[in-house]
Scaffold this motif. Structure first.
Motif, short mmCIF file in Angstrom:
data_model
loop_
_atom_site.label_atom_id
_atom_site.label_comp_id
_atom_site.label_asym_id
_atom_site.label_seq_id
_atom_site.Cartn_x
_atom_site.Cartn_y
_atom_site.Cartn_z
N GLY A 47 -13.33 -3.82 1.55
CA GLY A 47 -13.57 -2.54 2.20
C GLY A 47 -13.41 -2.60 3.70
O GLY A 47 -14.11 -1.92 4.45
N THR A 66 -2.34 -2.82 5.26
CA THR A 66 -1.39 -1.70 5.19
C THR A 66 -0.69 -1.53 6.53
O THR A 66 -1.23 -1.92 7.58
CB THR A 66 -2.13 -0.39 4.83
OG1 THR A 66 -1.18 0.68 4.77
CG2 THR A 66 -3.19 -0.04 5.87
N THR A 126 -13.74 -7.67 -9.58
CA THR A 126 -12.52 -8.25 -9.01
C THR A 126 -12.69 -9.77 -8.96
O THR A 126 -13.81 -10.28 -9.05
CB THR A 126 -12.25 -7.70 -7.60
OG1 THR A 126 -13.41 -7.89 -6.79
CG2 THR A 126 -11.89 -6.23 -7.65
N ASP A 148 0.53 -8.29 -1.53
CA ASP A 148 -0.59 -7.58 -2.15
C ASP A 148 -1.79 -8.51 -2.34
O ASP A 148 -2.91 -8.17 -1.96
CB ASP A 148 -0.17 -7.02 -3.51
CG ASP A 148 -1.35 -6.35 -4.22
OD1 ASP A 148 -1.83 -5.33 -3.71
OD2 ASP A 148 -1.80 -6.89 -5.25
N THR A 152 -3.24 -6.65 0.97
CA THR A 152 -3.68 -5.31 0.55
C THR A 152 -4.90 -5.39 -0.38
O THR A 152 -5.89 -4.68 -0.18
CB THR A 152 -2.51 -4.59 -0.13
OG1 THR A 152 -1.38 -4.61 0.75
CG2 THR A 152 -2.88 -3.15 -0.46
N ALA A 153 -4.82 -6.26 -1.38
CA ALA A 153 -5.94 -6.34 -2.34
C ALA A 153 -7.23 -6.85 -1.69
O ALA A 153 -8.29 -6.24 -1.87
CB ALA A 153 -5.54 -7.21 -3.53
N ARG A 170 -8.83 -4.18 0.35
CA ARG A 170 -9.44 -3.15 -0.51
C ARG A 170 -10.77 -3.66 -1.09
O ARG A 170 -11.77 -2.94 -1.11
CB ARG A 170 -8.46 -2.79 -1.64
CG ARG A 170 -8.96 -1.68 -2.56
CD ARG A 170 -7.95 -1.38 -3.66
NE ARG A 170 -7.75 -2.50 -4.57
CZ ARG A 170 -6.61 -3.19 -4.71
NH1 ARG A 170 -5.55 -2.87 -3.98
NH2 ARG A 170 -6.52 -4.20 -5.55
N SER A 177 0.83 -1.22 0.00
CA SER A 177 0.00 0.00 0.00
C SER A 177 0.86 1.26 0.00
O SER A 177 0.38 2.33 -0.36
CB SER A 177 -0.93 0.00 1.22
OG SER A 177 -0.22 0.30 2.41
N ASP A 236 -7.11 -10.57 -8.79
CA ASP A 236 -6.69 -9.55 -7.82
C ASP A 236 -6.18 -10.14 -6.51
O ASP A 236 -5.28 -9.57 -5.90
CB ASP A 236 -7.89 -8.65 -7.49
CG ASP A 236 -8.51 -8.05 -8.72
OD1 ASP A 236 -8.19 -6.91 -9.06
OD2 ASP A 236 -9.33 -8.74 -9.37
#
Lengths: 439, 323
Positions: free
Chosen positions: A370, A375, A260, A359, A363-364, A367, A19, A307
């Motif tokens: 939500g 991070t 995604t 990631d 991180t992915a 994301r 991130s 993703d």
């Protein structure tokens, strides 16, 4: 009982945070359970912090799983929220999304609250709740998506069941936009896959086992992405397992459609020939496909078309997995092997490196769902996973913290292992030296 | 009982398997060894009619979780003609109907002191599962559509007795290949001994993937018929099909039934085989089933010889392993 305000200084490790594009040897300072600084000035480090030596290891944001079956309430013989939480921590996860495949299912405010309270009692991994997409998971009537949202649900899905009702999926994608929560759908046309046990191909032909055809997944992906495009809804497709699915996802992403997708780690490394043993450990869903599909999936993960990687943890009690291939349910324990599996089989695919692993696993998914996490930014809760990238170990399902001992990776040697997991700065898992199984 | 010295029957060194689980896993030499043993046992027992004492004191349990007439009786007779005792088990009315798993049922029977479990089950791989769980020998008497090694072997023994060799023959398996364990057993066994194997039937019952594995796929029986030395006519297994793979039985019979008209286009010395039970008028007409080219009942007799051989060889391998 929670320890108050843990403060740590993790030093000597290779800090990787996609991130913030950080990949260097650095110190991570945690004050009162939150990330205070990366590479703090010496003078800013309080005396009372606990020092953790991570020399030779990777320090990463805690892993996030987009879909875990916790099986409580209703199927506690398979897994409980507490045992699933322990398994997640041992696998380096600090946040997981709990599927709605319980009995009763999670289609009400009270059901969401039950899971959240049980998770608080378990006092381990952060458990986020996936609410049902349809009431009673019967694909007939939309669940009360707004009330589920109010209760704290972070996504909607009937997973592992797919949503066979086209109209309901379309309405739900439109309706859920009010709450900006994703709908997670497992791509599977059930009329094509009904009764299937394994990937439909040469191996199933020879073994006489009913197949799960790739077109069952491809057709579902095609429908789902078209409806997502029409509704502009938030759709996450996964897990996927076929070349056709990857091809479709790549093409719609190229057209700018915001969807995604995710894949399971075992679908990146084991193929359908494993079923030649007729061992129910290999009866998993999505099924182990042929090598061509695996190769396509690996490259799609490496180049980012897929993703995220989700564990696909579908725990089933030991006695259920001891039966023949028809009676034995799909399922496996995978939380505790996911990171190591990805590292063992994905490093070196293209330019895929540790930054990509973190990631796709942290991180992915944070994301996409939500949720907090993914991070090491200053001020966020210190959800941290420490990984020894060089440790070799041999998988033994009977050593799992999960109730489920069934894994298709039994006796497989993996490289890299989670050694410590911190949630909000509190160490919730540490690998005991006596259970390290050096190969 | 014929007083037979075990020394008359030499144990083939190539055979080391305590279990007989599938035909695919057997080597050509193992298949030849078993067929050779079966032929000798058939001769020693006067065409499988007399008793010998090679397996006296041993016990064979027939665990049949699916209905069976010929295979179950064939294994029972084979065991008893060799001097062994038999235990018969059917799933109906058993503990399986009370919720016990078939593995636990098999373990219970084994604990009674049996040397073989001969098993039939609707699910592929169940004999393999039992072989991991049980200490005694396990013989597969048919596992769903997967394999039926003794059926494949008795088919091959019958061909051998008529033709002397399998190498170079063209053998067509006609019918429900998708759901047939007999088909798979024949495909592997015949190809390993050098036959050219054709799988024939409608595309809904014959996957094109068989050609990727090196076998000829045909959808017209009339086109391949003149080339065939052997036709093995497989029953349409309606009980295994979730959806009808062809419009009607009438249409299937018109396209694939071996009948008088088709016999005229076949080679003069063609062998007509069927694993049974046969559906007269569907895959084969009565005049062909009972005609001079049919060896269907010889197959049944050879089944006993093959099963005697399977019992003897697995027992021998087991004792070698345990000593």
């Amino acid at each position: 009982m929670q320890n108050a305000s843990p403060s740590l200084l993790i030093s000597g490790g290779r800090v990787i945070d996609p991130s913030q594009s950080i990949d260097r040897i650095a110190r991570v300072l945690v004050i009162d359970g939150q990330i205070e600084a990366i590479d703090p000035a010496d003078g800013s480090i309080p005396d009372h912090v606990t020092h953790i030596d991570a020399t030779g290891q990777i320090v990463a944001p805690g892993l996030v799983d987009l879909g875990v079956e916790l099986r409580e309430p209703g199927f506690e013989e398979d897994e409980t929220i507490a045992s699933g939480s322990d398994a997640a921590l041992a696998g380096g996860f600090t946040s997981i999304l709990a599927c709605s495949s319980t009995s009763p299912c999670i289609d009400s405010h009270g059901a969401v609250e039950f899971v959240r309270q049980k998770a608080v009692q378990a006092d381990g991994v952060r458990v986020h709740v996936i609410g049902c997409l349809s009431k009673n998971r019967d694909a007939a009537q939309m669940a009360e998506l707004g009330l589920l949202h109010e209760a704290g649900a972070v996504a909607y899905s009937d997973a592992p069941r797919p949503m066979p009702n086209d109209a309901l999926l379309k309405r739900a994608l439109e309706y859920a936009r009010m709450f900006n929560l994703p709908i997670i759908n497992r791509p599977n046309v059930m009329t094509l896959s009904e009764g299937g046990i394994m990937h439909e191909g040469q191996v199933s032909l020879v073994l006489g086992l009913k197949g799960l055809p790739t077109e069952a997944e491809d057709l579902a992906v095609a429908r789902d992405v078209r409806i997502a495009e029409a509704t502009n809804g938030r759709l996450h497709i996964g897990p996927v397992s076929t070349m056709g699915a990857v091809d479709l996802i790549r093409r719609v992403k190229d057209r700018g459609i915001q969807i995604t997708a995710s894949v399971c780690p075992h679908n990146l490394c084991l193929d359908d020939t494993e079923l030649r043993s007729f061992d129910a450990r290999f009866k998993v869903h999505p099924p182990l496909r042929s090598p061509r599909h695996i190769e396509t999936l690996r490259h799609a993960v490496a180049d980012g078309v897929i993703d995220a990687i989700q564990s696909g943890h579908m725990p089933r009690a030991r006695e259920k997995k001891m039966d023949d291939l028809v009676e034995s349910p799909f399922g496996l324990a995978s939380l505790e092997t996911t990171l190591s599996t990805v590292a063992t089989f994905m490093l070196g695919v293209g330019s895929f490196g540790w930054m990509d692993i973190i990631d796709r696993l942290s991180t992915a998914p944070a994301r996409i769902a939500g949720v907090a996490g993914g991070t090491l930014s200053i001020g966020v809760p210190a959800d941290i996973t420490i990984i020894d990238p060089n440790q070799k170990w041999v998988v033994d399902g009977h050593q799992f913290k999960s109730h489920c001992v069934s894994t298709p990776l039994d006796n497989v040697e993996l490289t890299s292992r989670v050694t410590q997991t911190f949630v909000g700065g509190r160490r919730r898992f540490a690998l005991r030296p006596d259970v390290m199984q050096l190969a | 009982m014929v007083d037979t010295d075990q020394a008359e029957l030499t144990f083939p060194s190539v055979w080391t398997r305590p279990d007989l689980l599938d035909m695919e896993g057997l080597s050509a030499d193992e298949i030849r060894a078993l067929l050779d043993t079966a032929q000798k046992l058939k001769e020693m027992t006067g065409g499988c009619r007399n008793k010998i004492s090679l397996l006296t004191g041993k016990t064979c349990a027939n665990l049949f979780f699916e209905n069976s007439t010929r295979t179950r009786n064939s294994f029972s007779l084979a065991a008893r003609r060799m001097g062994a005792d038999t235990v018969e088990f059917s799933s109906s009315g058993s503990s399986v109907t009370k919720g016990e798993t078939f593995v636990d049922t098999a373990k219970t029977i084994e604990a009674m002191g049996v040397d073989w479990v001969v098993t039939r089950h609707a699910v592929p791989g169940t004999p393999h599962l039992l072989s991991r769980e049980l200490a005694c020998s396990v013989i597969n008497a048919g596992d769903g559509p997967h394999d039926h090694p003794t059926q494949g072997l008795l088919d091959m023994l019958t061909i051998l007795q008529h033709r002397g060799s399998i190498e170079g023959l063209t053998v067509a398996l006609v019918g429900d290949i998708a759901h047939s364990r007999t088909a798979r057993a024949n495909i592997w066994g015949l190809s390993k001994l050098g036959a050219h194997v054709i799988v024939c039937g409608p595309p809904t019952l014959v996957s094109p993937r068989w050609s990727e594995l090196g076998f000829e796929v045909a959808h017209s029986l009339d086109e391949i018929l003149p080339r065939c030395d052997v036709l093995n006519l497989l029953r349409i297994q309606f009980e295994r099909q979730s959806a009808r793979p062809f419009p009607s039985v009438h249409e299937y019979a018109a396209l694939y039934a071996m009948n008088r008209a088709r016999m005229k286009r076949a080679k003069d010395n063609i062998l007509i085989m069927a694993p049974g039970p046969i559906n007269r008028g569907v895959e084969i007409t009565p005049e062909v089933a009972d005609g001079p080219h049919s060896v269907i009942l010889e197959q049944v007799t050879n089944g006993i010889a093959v099963r005697m051989a399977a019992l003897w060889l697995t027992a021998g391998a087991k004792s070698n392993l345990t000593t």
